[in-house]
Write an enzyme that holds these catalytic residues in place. Structure first.
Site, PDB file in Angstrom:
ATOM      1  N   GLU A 166      25.185  -2.827  22.412  1.00 44.51           N
ATOM      2  CA  GLU A 166      25.474  -3.216  21.051  1.00 44.51           C
ATOM      3  C   GLU A 166      26.761  -2.352  20.719  1.00 44.51           C
ATOM      4  O   GLU A 166      26.650  -1.150  20.890  1.00 44.51           O
ATOM      5  CB  GLU A 166      24.559  -3.003  20.074  1.00 44.51           C
ATOM      6  N   GLU A 171      30.771  -0.590  10.353  1.00 47.91           N
ATOM      7  CA  GLU A 171      29.656  -0.738   9.521  1.00 47.91           C
ATOM      8  C   GLU A 171      29.866   0.155   8.247  1.00 47.91           C
ATOM      9  O   GLU A 171      30.510   0.979   8.453  1.00 47.91           O
ATOM     10  CB  GLU A 171      28.243  -0.278  10.086  1.00 47.91           C
TER      11      GLU A 171
END
Length: 416
Positions: A166, A171
């Site tokens: 990932e 974020e």
């Protein structure tokens, strides 16, 4: 970084089959004229500028909407289909809207869902392996908000998470309005053990106040993160402490706006709704010389990595063209010139005449940026000097350097 956060478990059906109502995995919780830049040789392999009438759905040839809740991160939203939570605004943006409502009586892991939002991905429609991956966005604000732009390995359905890998390009958690995070997750370094770093705006500025560009430059054994062009971290296999690097393979893209969860915490009385993640553009660019090309110069000889040695500090020299990997240069979308997985680098960040060039890990630094002019010069903008064959000497092994641009034959280069 935020306080320690739990590991995530991923239900593969959510991304491999995308069944309506499936439980979803979330992003793992972690911390001048007449010239062209090297990036002008880049090829755009994916682009969406979200043009279309207000209220229209996202382009289904590029994106699909996932549906369901996410028990793994204890998120509070239900991701919906249709245009209620993801639609174009008629001004060239995709708007992902989180709402405090549940008119369809969706059921979540904790009972009746309290919020709706949207999550989109390119699984089965587009995947990238290396390149410059970028999104220009304005994020929401408020306690409990968790917007993300991220990627998962296309082998997710076969190997599971985190073996799939990932890459979290960006974020943000609402209690950190000035900070975003970039992280990688893989086997043995997932969830709270993900490897990453934060980036904060100066002077207390909030990311929600304006659009910003979030990107990674991704190459074999190397990923660098940037915000508005400023590189703030780089990761290589050397950062993994012997664990497996799982990022030399295709990945697909994901955009989502989560509400609540272990990391951001739940919304509270200070959180206003609706909240919006406004996406101006998403693009992936790769080099059109991705297999590598020779750079030819004085006496028809080639730019060559001495001894085909990929160690940091290996001299870059002039040598008979021989087609080996030591002479195969890729024009990076970030303005770099790369061979053997590393970058053409001005030694010690030098700017003076005679500063040598070498091979070095790609850092995103100005000593690794190059511009190719229409006159076949290769210029380092920081020094405003040209790639030069020392002493105009065409012998094999002559070291390359930077020098004030003179227009001489020892500064003329042809890429490809």
């Amino acid at each position: 970084m935020a306080a320690p956060r739990p590991l995530r478990r991923c239900l593969l059906a959510a991304l491999s089959a995308l069944l309506a109502g499936s439980a979803l995995a979330g992003p793992a919780q972690a911390a001048g004229s007449g010239t062209t830049s090297a990036s002008a040789a880049a090829v755009t392999t994916f682009s969406d500028t979200f043009d279309g009438p207000a209220g229209a759905a996202v382009d289904s040839s590029k994106w699909q909407l996932e549906t369901g809740d996410n028990v793994n991160n204890h998120e509070r939203q239900y991701y919906t289909s249709g245009t209620k939570n993801a639609a174009l605004d008629g001004q060239g943006h995709l708007v992902i809207t989180a709402r405090r409502e549940n008119p369809a009586n969706y059921q979540c892991w904790y009972g009746t869902c309290q919020y709706t939002s949207a999550r989109l991905n390119t699984s089965g429609k587009f995947a990238a392996q290396y390149g410059h991956v970028e999104a220009r966005m304005k994020i929401p604000r408020g306690q409990g908000m968790w917007p993300a732009f991220w990627m998962l390995g296309t082998d997710l359905g076969q190997v599971g998470w985190p073996n799939s890998g990932e890459i979290d390009v960006m974020e943000n958690v609402g209690f950190e309005p000035s900070t975003v995070h970039g992280t990688i997750h893989g086997p043995g370094y997932s969830g709270s053990a993900g490897i990453g770093a934060p980036y904060s705006l100066p002077n207390g500025q909030a990311f929600a106040d304006a659009f910003h560009t979030f990107a990674v430059d991704w190459a074999p054994d190397s990923i660098s993160w940037s915000v508005d062009g400023t590189v703030y971290q780089r990761r290589t296999p050397a950062d993994l402490g012997g664990k497996t690097w799982v990022f030399n393979k295709p990945f697909f893209l994901i955009l989502n706006l989560a509400v609540g969860g272990y990391w951001p915490g739940d919304p509270d009385a200070s959180t206003s709704f609706p909240q919006q993640l406004v996406v101006d553009s998403v693009s992936v660019t790769t080099s059109n010389t991705s297999t590598g090309a020779a750079i030819r110069g004085l006496a028809g000889k080639c730019v060559d990595v001495a001894g085909a040695n990929s160690a940091n500090g290996t001299p870059v020299q002039l040598y008979d063209c021989n087609g080996t990997a030591a002479q195969q240069w890729t024009v990076g979308s970030d303005g770099t010139l790369r061979a053997l997985g590393k970058c053409l680098d001005v030694t010690d960040n030098g700017t003076a005449d005679g500063s040598t060039v070498q091979l070095w890990d790609c850092t995103g630094g100005p000593n690794q940026k190059w511009v190719v002019t229409d006159a076949h010069d290769i210029v380092n903008p920081q020094a405003n000097k040209c790639l030069d064959v020392t002493g105009n000497n065409s012998a094999n092994g002559t070291r390359l350097q930077i020098w004030t641009c003179t227009g001489g034959a020892n500064q003329k280069w042809t890429v490809g």
